[in-house]
Design an enzyme around this catalytic site. Sequence first.
Site, PDB file in Angstrom:
ATOM      1  N   SER A   1      -6.918  -9.618  -4.207  1.00 24.40           N
ATOM      2  CA  SER A   1      -5.491  -9.653  -4.222  1.00 24.40           C
ATOM      3  C   SER A   1      -6.215 -10.774  -2.385  1.00 24.40           C
ATOM      4  CB  SER A   1      -4.833  -8.605  -3.669  1.00 24.40           C
ATOM      5  OG  SER A   1      -4.511  -7.986  -5.028  1.00 24.40           O
TER       6      SER A   1
ATOM      7  N   LYS B   1       6.764  -5.019  -3.858  1.00 28.14           N
ATOM      8  CA  LYS B   1       6.177  -4.556  -3.099  1.00 28.14           C
ATOM      9  C   LYS B   1       6.774  -5.208  -1.926  1.00 28.14           C
ATOM     10  CE  LYS B   1       1.053  -6.377  -1.562  1.00 28.14           C
ATOM     11  NZ  LYS B   1       0.423  -5.788  -1.891  1.00 28.14           N
TER      12      LYS B   1
ATOM     13  N   ARG C   1      -0.713  -1.185 -13.729  1.00 29.56           N
ATOM     14  CA  ARG C   1      -0.476  -0.789 -12.411  1.00 29.56           C
ATOM     15  C   ARG C   1      -0.103   0.520 -12.531  1.00 29.56           C
ATOM     16  NH1 ARG C   1       3.146  -1.417  -8.478  1.00 29.56           N
ATOM     17  NH2 ARG C   1       2.356  -2.434  -6.439  1.00 29.56           N
TER      18      ARG C   1
END
Length: 221
Positions: A120, A149, A51
């Site tokens: 997602s 997040k 990521r």
Amino acid sequence: MKNPILENRVSENKHNPYRLYLVTDDQQNIETLKRVVAEAVAGGVTMVQVREKQGDVRVFIERVLAVKAILQGTGVPLIVNDRVDVALAVNADGVHLGQSDMPVEIARLLIGEDKLLGLSIENQQQLTEAASLPVDYLGLSAIFATPTKTNIKKQWGIEGLTDAVAQSALPIVAIGGINAENLDAVMASHVAGVALVSAICHAPSPRQAAMNLRCQMEKLL
């Protein structure tokens, strides 16, 4: 000489690569990233997603290539977050897209049928629509609130996760706030796997953390 442990891991990963899915922390420097991934793989993670949210594509490619070198020969698939171009540039095993990234239909055309494509899912409508999309698995986010997040659209909780697993024909990976304390409840939903950031990346020993999580999972299977 053949390594039976490695061969067993490769075989297992082909069966269910989603079981213990490491998502890297883009705030960690590259040396920490390499250490964390190497230890986590030794501890039993079955997939690694790199990521990178900082926007520097050169840095992203450098980090993905560093992880790819570590994963070479382990049977652990390398997934690139968000960027199809980066995944193609490094010949990753797949790409994971968010709802605001490239449409999955276009991504599938670009990466081909032999690469993994994840998406997602943040609400019920997206879950329903995903049934007709050319994806391999879904990342259900977020199961619980998590500091990694901050733009959570929906907190599914265990009940929501269980309902989603029952509805979807696609493998579902649970993500968001999952750790050893709530892992039993998450696995009871019959989810295909769990994606973790902090529980492994920020552990004193990523290897031991991954090993403990795998052992905990295997007792529940």
